[in-house]
Design an enzyme around this catalytic site. Structure first.
Site, PDB file in Angstrom:
ATOM      1  N   ASP A  67       0.977  -1.181   0.042  1.00 35.46           N
ATOM      2  CA  ASP A  67      -0.073  -0.061   0.136  1.00 35.46           C
ATOM      3  C   ASP A  67       0.829   1.283  -0.070  1.00 35.46           C
ATOM      4  O   ASP A  67       2.070   1.328   0.267  1.00 35.46           O
ATOM      5  CB  ASP A  67      -0.889   0.074   1.069  1.00 35.46           C
ATOM      6  N   ASN A 136      -8.136  -2.914  13.983  1.00 30.67           N
ATOM      7  CA  ASN A 136      -9.380  -3.267  13.494  1.00 30.67           C
ATOM      8  C   ASN A 136      -9.467  -4.285  12.504  1.00 30.67           C
ATOM      9  O   ASN A 136     -10.493  -4.604  12.120  1.00 30.67           O
ATOM     10  CB  ASN A 136      -9.984  -1.938  12.894  1.00 30.67           C
ATOM     11  N   HIS A 138      -7.441  -4.639   9.894  1.00 28.59           N
ATOM     12  CA  HIS A 138      -7.165  -4.502   8.403  1.00 28.59           C
ATOM     13  C   HIS A 138      -5.570  -5.178   7.995  1.00 28.59           C
ATOM     14  O   HIS A 138      -4.745  -5.151   8.708  1.00 28.59           O
ATOM     15  CB  HIS A 138      -7.164  -2.888   8.051  1.00 28.59           C
ATOM     16  N   GLU A 143      -9.860  -1.926   5.162  1.00 28.77           N
ATOM     17  CA  GLU A 143     -10.434  -1.458   6.218  1.00 28.77           C
ATOM     18  C   GLU A 143     -11.840  -2.286   6.120  1.00 28.77           C
ATOM     19  O   GLU A 143     -12.271  -2.864   5.262  1.00 28.77           O
ATOM     20  CB  GLU A 143     -10.635  -0.229   6.232  1.00 28.77           C
TER      21      GLU A 143
HETATM   22  C1  GLP Z   1      -0.803   0.275   8.706  1.00 27.66           C
HETATM   23  C2  GLP Z   1      -0.300  -0.781   7.409  1.00 27.66           C
HETATM   24  C3  GLP Z   1      -0.496  -2.046   7.519  1.00 27.66           C
HETATM   25  C4  GLP Z   1       0.163  -2.532   8.769  1.00 27.66           C
HETATM   26  C5  GLP Z   1      -0.849  -1.660   9.832  1.00 27.66           C
HETATM   27  C6  GLP Z   1      -0.115  -2.146  11.394  1.00 27.66           C
HETATM   28  O1  GLP Z   1      -2.219   0.412   8.579  1.00 27.66           O
HETATM   29  N1  GLP Z   1      -1.025   0.161   6.088  1.00 27.66           N
HETATM   30  O2  GLP Z   1       0.014  -2.790   6.318  1.00 27.66           O
HETATM   31  O3  GLP Z   1      -0.149  -3.917   8.814  1.00 27.66           O
HETATM   32  O4  GLP Z   1      -0.403  -0.276   9.652  1.00 27.66           O
HETATM   33  O5  GLP Z   1       0.997  -1.735  11.507  1.00 27.66           O
HETATM   34  P1  GLP Z   1       1.741  -1.871  12.813  1.00 27.66           P
HETATM   35  O6  GLP Z   1       2.986  -2.965  12.222  1.00 27.66           O
HETATM   36  O7  GLP Z   1       2.616  -0.619  12.960  1.00 27.66           O
HETATM   37  O8  GLP Z   1       1.124  -2.293  13.980  1.00 27.66           O
END
Ligand code: GLP
Length: 241
Positions: A67, A136, A138, A143
């Site tokens: 992304d 949440n 995702h 989402e």
């Molecule tokens: C962001 C990214 C996701 C990632 C998520 C969790 O929203 N787009 O790909 O998995 O954060 O991040 P973290 O690993 O910092 O908890």
């Protein structure tokens, strides 16, 4: 589904890096689906060490990231392109032209998504997809929704995601409100998936995703239908299983 219980973040990172290293060793031209966020940082550090020791060669590897924020340039230090360059790509011998992320500066949403799907259909499917998990549920930036998204799409970020990601920005107002993300179908087409989770704050959503009903309201729950998922988590993240 394989669940690997790591003692802590460092251990989880090393387990994930070992699986990625094995993938590249067995198939040097692997296509990796890579992720951003805090979860994979330790994994990338470990992969860089393997490369520096001469144990791993990324010359023939292709990476296709999940992304990118809409509106951020590659030079913006909050963009995911910047994150990947600084936390992995610049420290290994992957060819720059073999690294792909959605184009955050393409404001024509339809075009940006079609272009990324084209890249995915040219190089994909992913041999190995690395995923983090949003609070949440995702994955990528898919989402919670009424249905599972298929291809690349432009997602308005939820308040909870904006709040969670605000820690990386100077001010919450600076967090982009939209992102381009690889779709759920593309993620599910990966041959192998690693879901990497750490920290107590993920414990509830990990349980829902792995053992709750499969629903687009918890996008990661679709992983229950994939036949080669390895969940790697520290004790805190896996504490409710
Ligand atoms: C962001 C990214 C996701 C990632 C998520 C969790 O929203 N787009 O790909 O998995 O954060 O991040 P973290 O690993 O910092 O908890």
């Amino acid at each position: 589904m394989n669940i690997l219980h790591a003692t802590d973040y460092t251990h989880a990172s090393r387990l994930a890096a070992n699986l990625i290293a094995a993938q590249i060793t067995l198939k040097p031209d692997s296509v990796l689906g890579l992720a951003t966020g805090s979860s994979p940082l330790g994994t990338y550090r470990q992969l860089i060490q393997y490369f520096q020791k001469g144990d791993l060669d990324f010359k023939h590897v292709t990476s296709i990231n999940l992304d990118e924020y809409v509106g951020l340039s590659p030079e913006n230090d909050q963009s995911y392109r910047y994150f990947m360059n600084h936390n992995l790509f610049q420290h290994i011998n992957i060819k720059e032209e073999h690294t792909f992320l959605p184009d955050g500066l393409e404001l024509n949403e339809k075009k940006a998504c079609l272009d990324y799907d084209q890249i995915i259909s040219t190089h994909g499917p992913m041999d190995l997809q690395l995923l983090g998990l949003g609070l949440n549920g995702h994955i990528g930036f898919n989402e919670p929704n009424d249905s599972f998204q298929t291809g690349t799409n432009c997602i308005p970020l939820t308040e909870s995601t904006i709040d969670a990601n605000a820690r990386f920005f100077e001010h919450i107002e600076m967090v982009p409100k939209k992102a381009y993300t690889m779709g759920i179908k593309t993620i599910m087409q990966a041959k192998k998936i690693i879901l990497l989770v750490s920290g107590e704050q993920k414990a509830n959503i990990v349980k829902q995703a792995l053992y709750g009903p499969v629903t687009p309201l918890v996008p990661a729950s679709i992983l229950q239908f994939h036949n080669d998922v390895t969940v790697i988590g520290d004790l805190a993240a896996l504490s409710r299983l």
